[in-house]
Design a protein around this motif. Sequence first.
Motif, PDB file in Angstrom:
ATOM      1  N   LEU A  78     -10.013   6.483  -3.599  1.00  0.00           N
ATOM      2  CA  LEU A  78      -9.893   5.380  -2.547  1.00  0.00           C
ATOM      3  C   LEU A  78     -11.179   4.409  -2.010  1.00  0.00           C
ATOM      4  CD1 LEU A  78      -7.191   7.191  -0.326  1.00  0.00           C
ATOM      5  CD2 LEU A  78      -6.641   5.422  -1.479  1.00  0.00           C
ATOM      6  N   ALA A  82     -11.846   0.636  -2.200  1.00  0.00           N
ATOM      7  CA  ALA A  82     -12.269  -0.299  -0.916  1.00  0.00           C
ATOM      8  C   ALA A  82     -13.389  -0.966  -1.190  1.00  0.00           C
ATOM      9  CB  ALA A  82     -12.544   0.689   0.464  1.00  0.00           C
ATOM     10  N   ASN A  85     -12.137  -3.942  -3.371  1.00  0.00           N
ATOM     11  CA  ASN A  85     -11.330  -4.821  -2.480  1.00  0.00           C
ATOM     12  C   ASN A  85     -12.284  -5.881  -1.539  1.00  0.00           C
ATOM     13  OD1 ASN A  85      -8.951  -3.950  -3.200  1.00  0.00           O
ATOM     14  ND2 ASN A  85      -8.681  -2.519  -1.313  1.00  0.00           N
ATOM     15  N   ARG A 107       0.051   6.201  -3.299  1.00  0.00           N
ATOM     16  CA  ARG A 107      -1.154   5.677  -2.358  1.00  0.00           C
ATOM     17  C   ARG A 107      -1.988   4.893  -2.871  1.00  0.00           C
ATOM     18  NH1 ARG A 107      -1.831  10.775  -0.595  1.00  0.00           N
ATOM     19  NH2 ARG A 107      -0.050  10.514   0.753  1.00  0.00           N
ATOM     20  N   ILE A 108      -2.540   5.237  -4.088  1.00  0.00           N
ATOM     21  CA  ILE A 108      -3.534   4.293  -4.659  1.00  0.00           C
ATOM     22  C   ILE A 108      -3.140   2.933  -4.909  1.00  0.00           C
ATOM     23  CG2 ILE A 108      -4.938   4.009  -6.909  1.00  0.00           C
ATOM     24  CD1 ILE A 108      -5.774   6.432  -4.819  1.00  0.00           C
ATOM     25  N   LYS A 110      -0.977   1.134  -3.317  1.00  0.00           N
ATOM     26  CA  LYS A 110      -0.958   0.314  -1.843  1.00  0.00           C
ATOM     27  C   LYS A 110      -2.159  -0.036  -1.353  1.00  0.00           C
ATOM     28  CE  LYS A 110       3.504   2.709  -0.858  1.00  0.00           C
ATOM     29  NZ  LYS A 110       4.458   3.750  -0.064  1.00  0.00           N
ATOM     30  N   THR A 111      -3.343   0.790  -1.982  1.00  0.00           N
ATOM     31  CA  THR A 111      -4.621   0.612  -1.286  1.00  0.00           C
ATOM     32  C   THR A 111      -5.002  -0.438  -2.202  1.00  0.00           C
ATOM     33  OG1 THR A 111      -4.886   2.849  -0.879  1.00  0.00           O
ATOM     34  CG2 THR A 111      -6.882   1.583  -1.066  1.00  0.00           C
ATOM     35  N   SER A 113      -5.804  -4.370  -2.935  1.00  0.00           N
ATOM     36  CA  SER A 113      -5.604  -5.492  -2.304  1.00  0.00           C
ATOM     37  C   SER A 113      -4.506  -6.427  -2.918  1.00  0.00           C
ATOM     38  CB  SER A 113      -6.643  -6.438  -1.883  1.00  0.00           C
ATOM     39  OG  SER A 113      -6.369  -7.814  -1.906  1.00  0.00           O
ATOM     40  N   HIS A 122       1.782  -3.620  -6.541  1.00  0.00           N
ATOM     41  CA  HIS A 122       1.883  -3.487  -5.006  1.00  0.00           C
ATOM     42  C   HIS A 122       3.057  -3.536  -4.228  1.00  0.00           C
ATOM     43  CE1 HIS A 122       0.613  -4.010  -0.776  1.00  0.00           C
ATOM     44  NE2 HIS A 122      -0.704  -3.176  -0.864  1.00  0.00           N
TER      45      HIS A 122
END
Length: 284
Positions: A78, A82, A85, A107-108, A110-111, A113, A122
């Motif tokens: 994550l 970030a 992103n 979860r990945i 959705k993280t 962008s 997404h």
Amino acid sequence: MAVKLDGKKLSIKLTNDLQVETKTLKNQGIIPKLAVILVGDDPASRVYVRNKHRMAEKIGIESLDLRLAKDTSEAELLEKIALLNNDPTINGILVQLPLPDQINADRITKTISPKKDVDGFHPYNLGRLFVNDPYAIPCTPNGIMYLLREYGISVDRKNVVIVGRSKIVGRPLAALMLNQNATVTVAHSHTKNLSEITRQADILVAAVGRVNFIQAQDVKPGAIVIDVGINRNAAGKLVGDVEQTEVGQVAGYLTPVPGGVGPMTIAMLMKQTIEFAKWSKQEK
């Protein structure tokens, strides 16, 4: 004998077009860049990632190859996402699936962008697709639609049966087909009398991941059959979800495996990366 829907040949043509487009963009100061993250050492995933980097290099897209150990934690991954992103030089982010058990793939996804989500997985992008206002489109369904268009096949007023309801192929493809006025049935493992349903299809899409799942008796004469499956049979040969020889005697059009949908998937990934680069420049 079915007409072959040659994804390999079409992907070469598209690649050549993308090379020209990328060169034009670079002259304007726009440099498309794709980041690919591979966690672990799955042999098939390594091959897929290598092919993506090779295609990017051929087209002129810069690619960032991030290899992480199999025991990488979800928090570490994550953190990497970030950073990507927030990196203005990165236009697209792709995390190669499957991921190790300690990492939650949803979860990945959705993280990442939504504006860099080249896979189109997404929830924001899937939602936009279902309301017919797409931004990023999953690459395999997008490649299937591109292939049909290039062969002059309209889905308008067609009865379409998609066997498989994954978020990667079945569900987004159903949305794309609906958006172009097809009548769509999505079948799956709980569907009763499946063969009766598939025989009604003007366009039949097999995306279940089972060797030779669709047989000649499951296909309407003259139907357009799209084989999304990538499987290994008992002899280790690469085959699809459709029994190609006999179905080829019944169908009007048929995608081969290999050389059908697969090459289009990678080509559409590259095309979407370039689109993201152009949109990013416009938004500045």
